[in-house]
Design an enzyme around this catalytic site. Structure first.
Site, PDB file in Angstrom:
ATOM      1  N   LYS A  10       0.844  -1.195   0.000  1.00  0.00           N
ATOM      2  CA  LYS A  10       0.000   0.000   0.000  1.00  0.00           C
ATOM      3  C   LYS A  10       0.883   1.249   0.000  1.00  0.00           C
ATOM      4  O   LYS A  10       2.089   1.176   0.211  1.00  0.00           O
ATOM      5  CB  LYS A  10      -0.909  -0.002   1.232  1.00  0.00           C
ATOM      6  CG  LYS A  10      -0.151   0.029   2.556  1.00  0.00           C
ATOM      7  CD  LYS A  10      -1.086  -0.058   3.735  1.00  0.00           C
ATOM      8  CE  LYS A  10      -0.296  -0.036   5.051  1.00  0.00           C
ATOM      9  NZ  LYS A  10      -1.182  -0.084   6.227  1.00  0.00           N
ATOM     10  N   TYR A  53      13.651  31.718   7.775  1.00  0.00           N
ATOM     11  CA  TYR A  53      12.469  32.414   8.277  1.00  0.00           C
ATOM     12  C   TYR A  53      12.440  32.458   9.805  1.00  0.00           C
ATOM     13  O   TYR A  53      12.833  31.500  10.482  1.00  0.00           O
ATOM     14  CB  TYR A  53      11.201  31.718   7.773  1.00  0.00           C
ATOM     15  CG  TYR A  53      10.929  31.928   6.303  1.00  0.00           C
ATOM     16  CD1 TYR A  53      10.684  33.203   5.792  1.00  0.00           C
ATOM     17  CD2 TYR A  53      10.913  30.852   5.425  1.00  0.00           C
ATOM     18  CE1 TYR A  53      10.430  33.392   4.434  1.00  0.00           C
ATOM     19  CE2 TYR A  53      10.658  31.028   4.071  1.00  0.00           C
ATOM     20  CZ  TYR A  53      10.421  32.304   3.585  1.00  0.00           C
ATOM     21  OH  TYR A  53      10.176  32.490   2.246  1.00  0.00           O
TER      22      TYR A  53
END
Length: 408
Positions: A74, A300
């Site tokens: 999966k 930042y």
């Protein structure tokens, strides 16, 4: 995948009146391995030899008379690329693949897998209907969903094989809980529906702890036996399965007819089982190197201040590529076989690392974000600590957002 190809896929889906069920998964022919390293800002290196080694190691552990294996693939084979790995599964003679999306089913079939395809989660009605060409074995855990699947089967004049999920282990996600009186009635009603054929009974363990698994296992034995007897099922036609990777390694009583290993096939295993090799590495290259004075802040919000004149390497990836902001000012990468720290906040497309103590770092140098370089390693345990979550929480996203290169 080219933008035109994606657009064509979406248009075809709309013209057919169907929604695209999952992100398009490219086939191996779309992986231009010779170009990945030089043309992409970041990439995954997938070690087919390690994957095949892990399969064989597990087969040796289980033995010829042991349970069958359902390879859980999966999330695009846990981000590793189901199209790259299915041929190895076919070569190893694995009889079952566990998937989640119809795209994974499509790729598995197109890559030559003709065995059992089992969906390991509940599916929407649209998914069930669109999966009919792939001969999917669906999962059911409620009468309502079973009725919906049966209706689809009757409409298409077919029978859909189903695995009945029991909540014996306490996952409380997909399974029906037979400790409730009305649930027993519902379970028996499921078995009488026309259009579905029970082929399996399963449960799933929510905790990787032996005693917890054994407790759920005891309840599952009671529940599955009751369902077999009360439902008058032919035991020879029912595959009983419960063991995930942890139980496959630690609790042999959970084997039954089939085991469902996922993470261990990719080397994401219990640390003490060192025989299972890591299949994935996450890499990038240095984009530029800049010199900054002491006292400068990086990134930042000014979360990191340089304590000395420093050389910083700019790496051309960020949280849009799956490198989590939680790793800011905590993680490290490998350059020249040495650990160098991530400094400042991870940006959307950039992270900065301090290479002051290295000599000759230049644009184009290989950088390892996860995996090994020489004798050094970016360890799973470290990234999990910095991220505050399992590594699978990251590497499944890496697989969707970065191209893959087969390690030769």
């Amino acid at each position: 995948m080219h933008k035109k190809t994606l657009l064509a896929t979406l248009i075809l889906g709309l013209l057919a009146g169907q929604a695209v069920a999952a992100p398009y998964l490219p086939l191996a022919s779309d992986h231009r391995n010779g170009e990945v390293q030089t043309a992409s800002n970041a990439w995954l290196e997938v070690d087919l030899g390690a994957f095949e080694h892990n399969i064989q190691t597990l087969k040796d552990r289980l033995g010829d008379k042991g349970p069958k294996i359902c390879a859980i693939m999966k999330a695009d084979a846990y981000g590793h690329g189901i199209d790259l790995l299915v041929p190895s599964v076919v070569k190893a003679g694995i009889p079952c693949i566990g998937i989640a999306s119809n795209e994974e089913a499509r790729v598995a079939r197109e890559k030559g897998f003709t065995g059992r395809l089992m969906r390991v989660r509940a599916a929407t009605p649209a998914e069930v209907e669109q999966a009919l060409p792939y001969k999917m074995e669906e999962l059911i855990g409620s009468l309502v969903s079973a009725q919906g699947i049966a209706d689809i089967a009757q409409r298409h004049h077919t029978n859909i094989p189903v695995h009945i999920a029991l909540n014996s282990a306490g996952m409380s996600r997909n399974g029906i809980d037979l400790r409730l009186a009305d649930s027993k009635e519902d379970a028996l009603a499921m078995l009488k529906l026309k259009g579905i054929t029970p082929v399996g009974i399963m449960t799933h363990f929510p905790v990787e702890e032996k005693e917890d698994v054994k407790m759920g296992l005891a309840q599952f034995k009671l529940d599955s036996q009751w369902l077999l007897e009360a439902g008058k099922l032919d035991r020879s036609k029912i595959t009983i399965h419960a063991a995930n990777s942890f139980a496959t390694l630690e609790v042999p009583d959970a084997y039954f007819d089939m085991v469902r290993p996922g993470g261990l096939l990719y080397g994401d295993s219990i640390p003490s089982y060192t025989e299972y090799k890591r299949v994935m590495a996450f890499k990038t290259q240095v984009a530029s190197v800049n010199h900054y004075p002491a006292g400068n802040t990086v990134g930042y919000d000014r979360t990191f201040t340089l304590k000395r004149d420093s050389w910083l390497a700019n790496l051309p990836l960020g949280y849009s590529d799956g490198y989590r902001r939680a790793l800011s000012n905590k993680a490290y990468v490998l350059i020249q076989g040495q650990k160098v720290p991530v400094v400042g906040k991870t940006s959307m497309n950039t992270i900065m690392v301090d290479v002051t103590d290295l000599k000759g770092v230049k644009p184009g140098d290989e950088v390892v974000l996860f995996g090994r370089q020489g004798e050094a390693e970016v360890k799973q345990a470290d990234l999990e600590e910095y991220n505050g979550a399992l590594l699978a929480d990251m590497y499944t996203i890496w697989g969707y957002t970065n191209p893959k290169k087969i390690k030769r």
